[in-house]
Design a protein around this motif. Structure first.
Motif, short mmCIF file in Angstrom:
data_model
loop_
_atom_site.label_atom_id
_atom_site.label_comp_id
_atom_site.label_asym_id
_atom_site.label_seq_id
_atom_site.Cartn_x
_atom_site.Cartn_y
_atom_site.Cartn_z
N GLY A 15 -36.75 25.64 -17.70
CA GLY A 15 -35.80 25.82 -18.85
C GLY A 15 -35.12 27.11 -19.05
N ALA A 16 -35.64 28.27 -18.80
CA ALA A 16 -35.13 29.55 -18.84
C ALA A 16 -34.11 29.62 -17.57
CB ALA A 16 -36.01 30.75 -18.75
N VAL A 17 -34.42 29.30 -16.54
CA VAL A 17 -33.69 29.28 -15.49
C VAL A 17 -32.46 28.39 -15.57
CG1 VAL A 17 -33.54 29.27 -12.97
CG2 VAL A 17 -35.31 30.26 -13.99
N ILE A 18 -32.76 27.17 -15.80
CA ILE A 18 -31.71 26.10 -15.87
C ILE A 18 -30.73 26.42 -17.00
CG2 ILE A 18 -31.30 23.72 -16.58
CD1 ILE A 18 -33.81 23.09 -14.98
N LEU A 19 -31.17 27.13 -18.11
CA LEU A 19 -30.13 27.24 -19.18
C LEU A 19 -29.38 28.69 -19.08
CD1 LEU A 19 -32.30 25.94 -22.02
CD2 LEU A 19 -30.27 24.75 -21.13
N GLY A 20 -29.90 29.14 -17.94
CA GLY A 20 -29.11 30.60 -17.50
C GLY A 20 -29.65 31.68 -18.30
N LYS A 21 -30.73 31.32 -18.91
CA LYS A 21 -31.19 32.61 -19.81
C LYS A 21 -31.64 33.63 -18.80
CE LYS A 21 -30.74 32.44 -23.93
NZ LYS A 21 -30.30 33.45 -24.66
N ILE A 22 -32.14 33.40 -17.65
CA ILE A 22 -32.32 34.42 -16.76
C ILE A 22 -31.38 34.26 -15.49
CG2 ILE A 22 -34.14 34.85 -14.88
CD1 ILE A 22 -34.73 35.77 -17.52
N LYS A 23 -30.78 35.24 -15.37
CA LYS A 23 -29.81 35.33 -14.36
C LYS A 23 -30.46 35.43 -13.04
CE LYS A 23 -26.04 35.31 -17.08
NZ LYS A 23 -26.88 34.71 -17.98
N LEU A 24 -30.08 34.96 -12.04
CA LEU A 24 -30.75 35.15 -10.64
C LEU A 24 -30.96 36.53 -10.38
CD1 LEU A 24 -29.15 32.30 -8.42
CD2 LEU A 24 -31.15 32.19 -9.88
N GLU A 25 -29.80 37.34 -10.69
CA GLU A 25 -30.03 38.97 -10.47
C GLU A 25 -31.11 39.49 -11.21
OE1 GLU A 25 -27.39 37.38 -10.97
OE2 GLU A 25 -26.08 38.39 -12.73
N ASP A 26 -31.71 38.81 -12.36
CA ASP A 26 -32.57 39.22 -13.28
C ASP A 26 -34.17 39.06 -12.82
OD1 ASP A 26 -30.48 40.47 -14.79
OD2 ASP A 26 -30.63 38.80 -16.30
N ILE A 27 -34.28 38.05 -11.90
CA ILE A 27 -35.41 37.75 -11.70
C ILE A 27 -36.44 38.78 -11.30
CG2 ILE A 27 -36.95 36.25 -9.97
CD1 ILE A 27 -34.55 34.15 -10.10
N PRO A 28 -35.97 39.96 -10.39
CA PRO A 28 -36.87 40.63 -9.96
C PRO A 28 -37.62 41.62 -11.07
CG PRO A 28 -35.16 40.89 -8.58
CD PRO A 28 -34.87 39.68 -9.66
N SER A 29 -36.97 41.61 -12.35
CA SER A 29 -37.12 42.36 -13.43
C SER A 29 -38.26 41.75 -14.45
CB SER A 29 -35.70 42.82 -14.41
OG SER A 29 -35.33 41.85 -14.87
N ILE A 30 -38.33 40.58 -14.23
CA ILE A 30 -39.18 39.76 -15.07
C ILE A 30 -40.22 39.04 -14.32
CG2 ILE A 30 -37.40 39.13 -16.64
CD1 ILE A 30 -38.47 36.09 -14.71
N VAL A 31 -40.45 39.40 -13.21
CA VAL A 31 -41.67 39.11 -12.30
C VAL A 31 -42.64 40.00 -11.74
CG1 VAL A 31 -40.72 36.88 -11.62
CG2 VAL A 31 -40.55 38.76 -10.04
N ASP A 32 -43.82 39.86 -11.60
CA ASP A 32 -44.51 41.08 -11.09
C ASP A 32 -44.63 40.99 -9.74
OD1 ASP A 32 -46.13 38.99 -10.08
OD2 ASP A 32 -47.92 39.65 -11.00
N ASP A 33 -45.30 41.95 -8.75
CA ASP A 33 -45.31 42.11 -7.39
C ASP A 33 -45.52 40.82 -6.87
OD1 ASP A 33 -44.86 44.74 -8.01
OD2 ASP A 33 -47.08 45.41 -7.55
N TYR A 34 -46.26 39.69 -7.30
CA TYR A 34 -46.49 38.54 -6.68
C TYR A 34 -45.50 37.49 -7.20
CZ TYR A 34 -50.36 41.23 -5.46
OH TYR A 34 -51.25 42.17 -5.08
N GLY A 35 -44.35 37.95 -7.78
CA GLY A 35 -43.22 36.79 -8.09
C GLY A 35 -43.49 36.00 -9.31
N ARG A 36 -44.44 36.12 -10.21
CA ARG A 36 -45.04 35.65 -11.32
C ARG A 36 -44.40 36.25 -12.68
NH1 ARG A 36 -51.40 36.55 -10.73
NH2 ARG A 36 -50.94 38.64 -10.75
#
Lengths: 382, 590
Positions: free
Chosen positions: A236-257
C-alpha cells in the motif's frame, strides 16, 4: 469518521507511515483499522499517481505457497478489498490466475487471457509494475538454475526478466528474502545454491539480483510465513507513492526490512502475552502450561518483529500465546540460526555467527540481557 | 498428432508440467507428468533434535502444513514412546486443528483452484449453442466461478459470487485454527505427548460462533438442501444405493422446478454442490434429462483397473486416551485401507510400499526399494535436466511410489471409498456398472465436496461434544527414550495419505527422517516397469476437451484432470535420502 480520527488522518497524511515509529503507527492503525487507513491514503493520493491502476506481478519460485496462503488470510483489509482499494491489478499470481502455460508442438498458443506465458511476456514488455517474489531461486546446479524450470525457462532467468522491467521488488517470506528453509545447512545446499532476491542468508552480496547484475530497489518482508499486514501495508505505502523509491534505504534496516514492522530496538519478547511470567521468573518446562517459554527454547528475545502487538489471523493469537516457542522466523539465516528450536540459547543470538557486526551487537545485547535476566529471575524463583 | 503441453499448470501448489500427445479426435495417447522443482531441504534434520521436525516439516507445504506437522508429531509420539498415552483431549485438539485445515484446503481447491476452469470460454462455446437452458447454465458457471483478474474476449469479467464469498470463509477457518494454534500457516502448537494449548471455554464458544458463520456460507452457496438432511441421507444412509437415490431424487425435484423457468440460480435451490452434481456428469445429466453437461465423468478415469488402486493411511483419532501408531485401521475415524481398481477391499500394509526412480532426475542405481532403503542422489549435470525426452526418459523430480507394485490414487476419493462412505461408494459403483471408470474428474470432485461436508459434521462433535476444556493436554516426554529408537507417523493430509518416518541414534539425534506424501503418489512419473502414475493413467485415453470441438489451444480437459487431484508439488518432490551406500545416515524429506 469521528473528529478525532479525522485529525489523526490529517496527521498521518503528512507522514509516510513506513517512516513512523512503531507506537504511532500501531496507534493510528488501531484507531482506524487498516482498511480505513489504506482507503484514506487512496482517496487523497490517487490523483498524484502516474497511473491510476497499479499492476502487480507475483512470482513463485522455490516455495511452499505458505506466504500466499498467509496473504489470503489477511483481514481488514482482506486481499480482495486491498486490491480494490488500492486499485491494484493483480496481473499475475500463479496460484490465483486464470491462465496457465499452453504449448502446441513447443510453441505458445492462445492469448494472454488463457496463456500465462504470453501474459507474462506482455507484462514484461509493458513494464510499470511492482514485482512480488515468493520463494527462493536456485542458482544450481553449476550456476545453471535448472533445479527450477517453469514454462521452459529457469526461474533464475524469469526473475531477471521480471525484475529488470519492474519498478521495485518486494520479497515476501524468508525464502524470497534470503533463501529461508531452502538454504538451510545440508549436504546438498552447495549443489542447489539457493538465493534470496537480494540476500543469501545474511549476505547482501549473495542475492540473485546481484548475481544477475540487476540493480533494483528491494524491500524484504520476511517471516515463515510473512504476516499479511506486513505485505499489504508495505505494498500500500509503495503503490500509493507514500514511500518514494529513493527513500527506501531510510525506512529499512540492514536486512532490507521495514523498521516499522521489524524494529531494531524491539523484540517479540517485549510484548509477549507471557511476559509477566518471565518477569516473575516463572518458566514452563513442559508444554501445555501458561508460563514463560524461555526454557522451552523460545527465541522471542532475538526476534525483531511486532507479532506480539499485531498478533496473527485477525489478531486472535500468536505462537507464544498458543504455547509454542517463538522460532525467530523473521531473522536472516532462519531456520539454522533458530535451531535447536526447543533448547534455550543464552550464549548466542539466534542470528548466530553469520550476521554482520551491527546486528551482531544488537542481537548479542538482547541475548545477554535475556540470558542474565532469565538466570537472575530463575534464581529468585527458586 | 499434436504435442499439447501445459507448463506451468497454475492454480496448484508448486510447479508442474503436463505433456501429452493428442490425436485428431482429441484423445490423449501418451502423457508425462513432471514436477519441476528440486528444493533439497530433506537433509536438514540430520543430526538435529527430532522435535524440530514437527515445526520444520510444516515448511514442506504452506497449504497443508498442519498435516505434515501432525504426521511428524505422530512419528515423534512413537519415537518417544508416548503414543499410547497421549490424552484424549489433546487428540481432539489435533483433530479440530486438522479438520479445520482440511475443510479450508478443500474449500480453497473447490472454489479458488478448480472452480475457475468452469468459467473457461470452452464452455461458453458449447453451452450458448444449447438454447435457453445452455445459456442459463453458462450464466451460472461464469457468475459463480470466475476468478479475479479474469478477462474474456478483451472484456473484464467480474469475479464469481461463490469464488468471492469463499475467500473470507477460508480466512475464517484459518482464524479458527489460529485461535487454538497461535497462527496459520506455520503454527507452533504441536508437540509429542500432546498439544501445547488447551482451548478454553471461551475459545470453544468462539469456535462454535465461527462455525455458525462458516455454515451460513455453506447454506447460502454450497449446499441448498438442509445440512442435517443431507448428512442423514448420504453419510448416514443405510446403503450406497439409498444415498445415491436420495441425491438423484433431490436433483430430479430441482430439475422439475427449473425446467420451465430455466432458473438454475442459488435462489432456485441450486447450491454449488447440487449444480455440479447435476451438470458435471454426462451420465447423471442424461439420467436427469438435462440437455447439457460438462462431461467430467468422461475424463480423468483409469482405463485399466488392474493398474491402479486407492490407498488411505488413516486419519483423525477417536476420543480416547492414546492411539496405536502402527495400526491406524483400529482407532482412526477415517480408516486405513486399500481398494483395488475393481473396487475390492484390502488391508493396508505399509511394508508393501516401494519407490522407483527409473524416470526421475536421480542418479539411481537400484530400484523399487522400500522407502527406508531408498537411494537417490539428484542429477547435478544441468544438461540432463530436460523435460522433453518423452516417456522413456527421466522427466520428473517426483519419484514413483507404488503399493504392491501398483500405482495408487490417494486423497478424498480414496478415503471415501475406504470408509465405504455411502454416497461416494454408490456413485463409484454406478459408474463402474455403466462402464465408466469409478474414478474420474467428477467423482474425484464430488468426493472432495462430500468429505468437506462430513468434516463439518464431525468437527462440531469434536468441538462441542467430545473436547473437554478441563481435560489433560499433554504427557511429559523423556528425551532419552528416542535413543536408538524409531517412529512411524501415518496420517491423512487434505490431498491424501501422508507418512513420516524418523530414526534416532545413540545421542537421541536424528539419523534418518523421511516422508511419503500424497503428491508423490498422484503426480508420479512412470515406474521401472514403465507403468504410468495415476495422473498419467487418467490422462491417457481421455479427451482434451470433455465436451465440444477439439481445441488444442484450450485443452480444458487437461486442466481439469491435472487440478482434480489438487496437486501439491512442494510435497511431491522426493529428493535425496538416505540409507544408501553413499549417505548411510542422512535424512530425506520429499
Amino acid at each position: 469518521m469521528s473528529t478525532g480520527i479525522k485529525n489523526l488522518v490529517r496527521t498521518l497524511d503528512s507522514v509516510d507511515f513506513l517512516k513512523m515509529d512503531r507506537r504511532t503507527f500501531m496507534k493510528a492503525l488501531g484507531a482506524m483499522g487498516a482498511a480505513t487507513f489504506l482507503g484514506t491514503y487512496k482517496s487523497d493520493l490517487v490523483s498524484a499517481l502516474e497511473f491510476a491502476e497499479t499492476k502487480l506481478v507475483w512470482l513463485h519460485g522455490s516455495e511452499c505457497t505458505g506466504c500466499s496462503e498467509s496473504v489470503l488470510n489477511a483481514g481488514n483489509p482482506d486481499l480482495v478489498q486491498a486490491l480494490q482499494k488500492l486499485n491494484v491489478n493483480l496481473a499475475f499470481h500463479e496460484t490465483l490466475c486464470a491462465q496457465q502455460g499452453i504449448w502446441n508442438d513447443g510453441k505458445l498458443v492462445n492469448t494472454s487471457e488463457l496463456n500465462s506465458e504470453i501474459l507474462l511476456e506482455d507484462l514484461y514488455k509493458e513494464g510499470k509494475y511492482f514485482l512480488v517474489v515468493e520463494g527462493s531461486i536456485p542458482n544450481g546446479p553449476d550456476g545453471s538454475g535448472r533445479y527450477l524450470v517453469i514454462g521452459n525457462k529457469t526461474f533464475k532467468e524469469t526473475l531477471g526478466e521480471a525484475a529488470k522491467n519492474a519498478i521495485a521488488v518486494i520479497a515476501v517470506g524468508a525464502c524470497a528474502c534470503w533463501g529461508g528453509i531452502t538454504s538451510a545447512d545440508s549436504e546438498v545446499a552447495k549443489d542447489t545454491d539457493y538465493r534470496g532476491v537480494a540476500f543469501a542468508k545474511a549476505d547482501s552480496k549473495g542475492g540473485m539480483l546481484k548475481e544477475l547484475g540487476i540493480d533494483k530497489p528491494v524491500i524484504n518482508i520476511p517471516g515463515c510465513p510473512a504476516h499479511p499486514d506486513w505485505v499489504l501495508l508495505t505494498l500500500g505505502a509503495v503503490i500509493l507513492g507514500k514511500i518514494k523509491l529513493e527513500d527506501i534505504p531510510s525506512i529499512v534496516d540492514d536486512y532490507g526490512r521495514p523498521m516499522v514492522f521489524f524494529p531494531p530496538d524491539h523484540t517479540v519478547h517485549e510484548n509477549c502475552p507471557r511476559r509477566g511470567y518471565y518477569d516473575r521468573g516463572e518458566f514452563d518446562t513442559e508444554v501445555g502450561g501458561e508460563k514463560c517459554l524461555w526454557k522451552l527454547g523460545c527465541k522471542a528475545p532475538y526476534s525483531h518483529a511486532d507479532c506480539a502487538i499485531r498478533k496473527w489471523n485477525g489478531s486472535v493469537s500468536m505462537c507464544t500465546q498458543a504455547g509454542g516457542p517463538c522460532i525467530a522466523c523473521v531473522e536472516p539465516g532462519f531456520p539454522d540460526t533458530s535451531r535447536p528450536l526447543y533448547v534455550e540459547r543464552e550464549d548466542v543470538g539466534v542470528a548466530g555467527t553469520n550476521i554482520d557486526t551491527v546486528a551482531k551487537v544488537a542481537v548479542g545485547a538482547a541475548a545477554v540481557a535475556a540470558g542474565v535476566h532469565a538466570v537472575r529471575r530463575m534464581g529468585k524463583g527458586e | 498428432m499434436v504435442n499439447v503441453t501445459v507448463d506451468p499448470l497454475t492454480r496448484i501448489e508448486g510447479h508442474q508440467r503436463i505433456s501429452t500427445e493428442v490425436g485428431a479426435d482429441g484423445t490423449i495417447t501418451d502423457a508425462q507428468s513432471s514436477s519441476l522443482i528440486f528444493r533439497g531441504f530433506e537433509r536438514i534434520l540430520q543430526n538435529q533434535d527430532p522435535r524440530d521436525a514437527a515445526f520444520l516439516t510444516q515448511r514442506i507445504c504452506g497449504v497443508c502444513p498442519l498435516s505434515h506437522g501432525l504426521a511428524s508429531t505422530n512419528a515423534l509420539d512413537n519415537l518417544y514412546g508416548v503414543a499410547e498415552s497421549v490424552p484424549k483431549d489433546a487428540l481432539m485438539m489435533r483433530n479440530i486443528f486438522q479438520g479445520l485445515n482440511m475443510v479450508a484446503s478443500h474449500a480453497t481447491h473447490i472454489y479458488v483452484l478448480f472452480g475457475p476452469d468452469l468459467a473457461n470460454p470452452a464452455y461458453k462455446k458449447v453451452l450458448t449453442t444449447l438454447g435457453d437452458t445452455g445459456n442459463a447454465v453458462w450464466k451460472e458457471m461464469v457468475g459463480r466461478f470466475a476468478p479475479i483478474s479474469y478477462k474474456m474476449d478483451g472484456v473484464a469479467v467480474p469475479a464469481g459470487s461463490s469464488y468471492l464469498a469463499a475467500i473470507p470463509e477460508k480466512k475464517r477457518l484459518q482464524e479458527m485454527i489460529a485461535l487454538i494454534a497461535g497462527r496459520m500457516p506455520g503454527p507452533s502448537s504441536l508437540y509429542p505427548g500432546g498439544y501445547t494449548y488447551p482451548a478454553t471455554v471461551a475459545d470453544v464458544t468462539k469456535l462454535a460462533s465461527y462455525y455458525l458463520q462458516v455454515m451460513d456460507f455453506v447454506s447460502k452457496h454450497t449446499l441448498k438442501v438442509d445440512f442435517n438432511t443431507w448428512i442423514d441421507n448420504t453419510y448416514k444412509a443405510s446403503s450406497p444405493q439409498k444415498a445415491v437415490s436420495f441425491v438423484t431424487e433431490h436433483l430430479t425435484d430441482l430439475v422439475n422446478k427449473s425446467t420451465s423457468s430455466n432458473d438454475f440460480s442459488k435462489d432456485a435451490g441450486w447450491g454449488d454442490v447440487e449444480f455440479y452434481a447435476a451438470f458435471g456428469s454426462k451420465y447423471i445429466a442424461e439420467t436427469l434429462g438435462l440437455p447439457a453437461s460438462l462431461g467430467h465423468d468422461t475424463i480423468g478415469g483409469y482405463k485399466d483397473p488392474s493398474k491402479i488402486c486407492f490407498v488411505a493411511y488413516g486419519g483423525y483419532y477417536k476420543y480416547k486416551d492414546g492411539y496405536d501408531p502402527k495400526s491406524p485401521a483400529g482407532d482412526r475415524i477415517f480408516t486405513s485401507g486399500v481398494v483395488s481398481g475393481k473396487l475390492e477391499y484390502q488391508k493396508f500394509d505399509p511394508e508393501k510400499i516401494t519407490e522407483s526412480t527409473a524416470h526421475s532426475f536421480y542418479q539411481n542405481s537400484v530400484n523399487d526399494l522400500e522407502p527406508a532403503k531408498g537411494e537417490t542422489v539428484p542429477l547435478t549435470d544441468p544438461s540432463k535436466i530436460v523435460y522433453t525426452g518423452g516417456s522413456n526418459s527421466q522427466y520428473s523430480w517426483d519419484k514413483a511410489p507404488r503399493y504392491d507394485g501398483i500405482a495408487g490414487e490417494v486423497g478424498p476419493l480414496a478415503r471415501m471409498l475406504n470408509i465405504k462412505e455411502p454416497l461416494v461408494t454408490g456413485l463409484a459403483q454406478a459408474f463402474n456398472e455403466k462402464g465408466y471408470s469409478a474414478a474420474n474428474v467428477y467423482t474425484r470432485m464430488l468426493a472432495r465436496m462430500q468429505e468437506t461436508v462430513i468434516l463439518a459434521y464431525e468437527l462440531l462433535n469434536w468441538v462441542t461434544v467430545d473436547y473437554n476444556p478441563n481435560g489433560k493436554i499433554s504427557v511429559p516426554i523423556d528425551l532419552n527414550a528416542a535413543k536408538n529408537n524409531s517412529g512411524m507417523g501415518l496420517w491423512e493430509a487434505p490431498r491424501g495419505a501422508l507418512g513420516h518416518w524418523v530414526s534416532a541414534g545413540s545421542d537421541g539425534k536424528v539419523t534418518n527422517y523421511q516422508c511419503i506424501v500424497p503428491g508423490s503418489w498422484l503426480m508420479s512419473p512412470r515406474d521401472s516397469k514403465g507403468i504410468p502414475g495415476p495422473l498419467e493413467q487418467s490422462l491417457i485415453g481421455s479427451k482434451i476437451n470433455p465436451v465440444g470441438d477439439v481445441d488444442y489451444t484450450n485443452p480444458v480437459g487437461i486442466f481439469h484432470m491435472g487440478r482434480s487431484y489438487d496437486p501439491c508439488i512442494s510435497c511431491a518432490v522426493h529428493t535425496i535420502d538416505l540409507t544408501g551406500k553413499n549417505a548411510p545416515n542422512t535424512l530425506r524429506i520429499l
